[in-house]
Design an enzyme around this catalytic site. Structure first.
Site, mmCIF file in Angstrom:
data_model
loop_
_atom_site.group_PDB
_atom_site.id
_atom_site.type_symbol
_atom_site.label_atom_id
_atom_site.label_comp_id
_atom_site.label_asym_id
_atom_site.label_seq_id
_atom_site.Cartn_x
_atom_site.Cartn_y
_atom_site.Cartn_z
ATOM 1 N N ASP A 2 0.819 -1.407 -0.151
ATOM 2 C CA ASP A 2 -0.220 -0.150 -0.525
ATOM 3 C C ASP A 2 1.046 1.442 0.337
ATOM 4 O O ASP A 2 2.251 1.382 0.195
ATOM 5 C CB ASP A 2 -1.461 -0.089 1.459
ATOM 6 C CG ASP A 2 -2.025 -1.262 1.289
ATOM 7 O OD1 ASP A 2 -1.813 -1.788 0.813
ATOM 8 O OD2 ASP A 2 -2.901 -1.303 2.325
ATOM 9 N N HIS A 29 4.933 -7.345 -0.413
ATOM 10 C CA HIS A 29 4.596 -9.025 -1.604
ATOM 11 C C HIS A 29 5.036 -8.815 -2.575
ATOM 12 O O HIS A 29 5.823 -7.563 -2.981
ATOM 13 C CB HIS A 29 3.225 -8.736 -0.973
ATOM 14 C CG HIS A 29 2.117 -9.008 -0.231
ATOM 15 N ND1 HIS A 29 2.101 -10.423 0.406
ATOM 16 C CD2 HIS A 29 2.398 -7.719 0.931
ATOM 17 C CE1 HIS A 29 1.312 -10.374 1.466
ATOM 18 N NE2 HIS A 29 1.572 -9.327 2.114
ATOM 19 N N SER A 47 9.029 2.938 4.608
ATOM 20 C CA SER A 47 9.618 3.503 3.661
ATOM 21 C C SER A 47 9.370 3.238 2.496
ATOM 22 O O SER A 47 8.081 3.136 1.853
ATOM 23 C CB SER A 47 10.968 2.398 4.176
ATOM 24 O OG SER A 47 12.351 3.084 3.935
#
Length: 277
Positions: A89, A146, A247
């Site tokens: 995200d 991911h 980050s």
């Protein structure tokens, strides 16, 4: 606005970036109920965090702030779409072709894939003519990283560096930001050639973890190359790592990617399609 952003970036140069980040990490790992609940509730309020998507929606149930920050989501919260997916995200800050081995950091700023990948010339040459995409993880959203495609881990390289903030204000003014900060370079072999997943450290990022080796940073000194005896294959959409605090992830693809056209700084969700080969 330009002056204030420039000033913000300049102020970071003399700061004890690593010391501040490690100190923040100690608070984030504190399991004192009053401390961790105060931090979690303040963060939820400040960033308007939607806890309804979390596998554990009760903020007080988390043992530490880090556990809350890297919280798991419900199984159906992030559907995995077709093509190459967003690994996290956040904000898709830049994407496109690698031009002469250069990636775009911000308007007017580029940096080299060779420097980003730890100075390995042969490795950087594998990505000539390929594509890249940069995702800045949003503080309020899901904070695990991911796989954008299925891949088998070839090697992992820790590259020491500074810990500048990686927000857009800093990206606009600190040259070679993502290739100057501490980072973890994970090289995967895929059906479409090598994939580099670069997890970039930043100010107050206490550590970077991977699912195959646990917490890797902070380390120090010189680049450290790590290979693993057993093949580690991760399917598209599988978790590969996480930041303790937030980050940026930079992805380098060996082949050209046909990205879905969208404005820069668009919000993306983990599992959302970014494009295809």
């Amino acid at each position: 606005m330009t002056v204030s952003q420039h000033t913000f970036s300049l102020l970071q140069y003399p700061l004890p970036q690593h010391a501040l980040s490690r100190l923040t990490g100690k608070f984030a790992q504190c399991d004192n109920p009053w401390v961790k609940n105060t931090l979690i509730n303040a963060f939820i309020k400040r960033f308007n965090v939607d806890m309804s998507q979390a596998l554990e929606p009760d903020p007080t149930a988390y043992a530490t702030f880090n556990d809350f920050f890297t919280r798991a989501l419900k199984a159906d919260a992030r559907p995995i779409h077709e093509g190459i997916i967003s690994p996290a995200d956040g904000t898709l800050s830049q994407y496109g072709r690698l031009q002469a081995g250069q990636l775009v950091q911000a308007k007017g700023h580029t940096y080299s894939a060779q420097t980003l990948l730890g100075g390995d010339t042969a490795l950087a040459e594998e990505f000539l003519g390929g594509s890249f995409a940069t995702v800045y993880l949003s503080p309020k959203d899901y904070h695990r990283v991911h796989m954008p495609v299925t891949g088998t881990l070839r090697e992992m390289v820790y590259v020491p560096g500074r810990l500048f903030s990686v927000n857009q204000a800093t990206a606009n003014y600190v040259p070679g930001l993502f290739a100057r900060n501490e980072r973890l370079v994970c090289i995967f072999d895929t059906e479409q050639g090598p994939l580099a997943m670069v997890l970039v450290g930043a100010m107050i990022v206490a550590a970077i973890e991977t699912v195959w080796s646990g917490q890797v940073t902070p380390l120090s000194g010189h680049p450290q190359r790590m290979q693993f005896g057993q093949p580690i294959t991760l399917e598209k959409g599988a978790e590969m790592g996480r930041f303790k605090l937030g980050s940026t992830v930079v992805m380098c693809f060996a082949k050209a990617v046909n990205f879905t056209e969208r404005p820069l700084a668009s919000m993306v969700s983990m599992g959302e399609s970014l494009g295809s080969y």
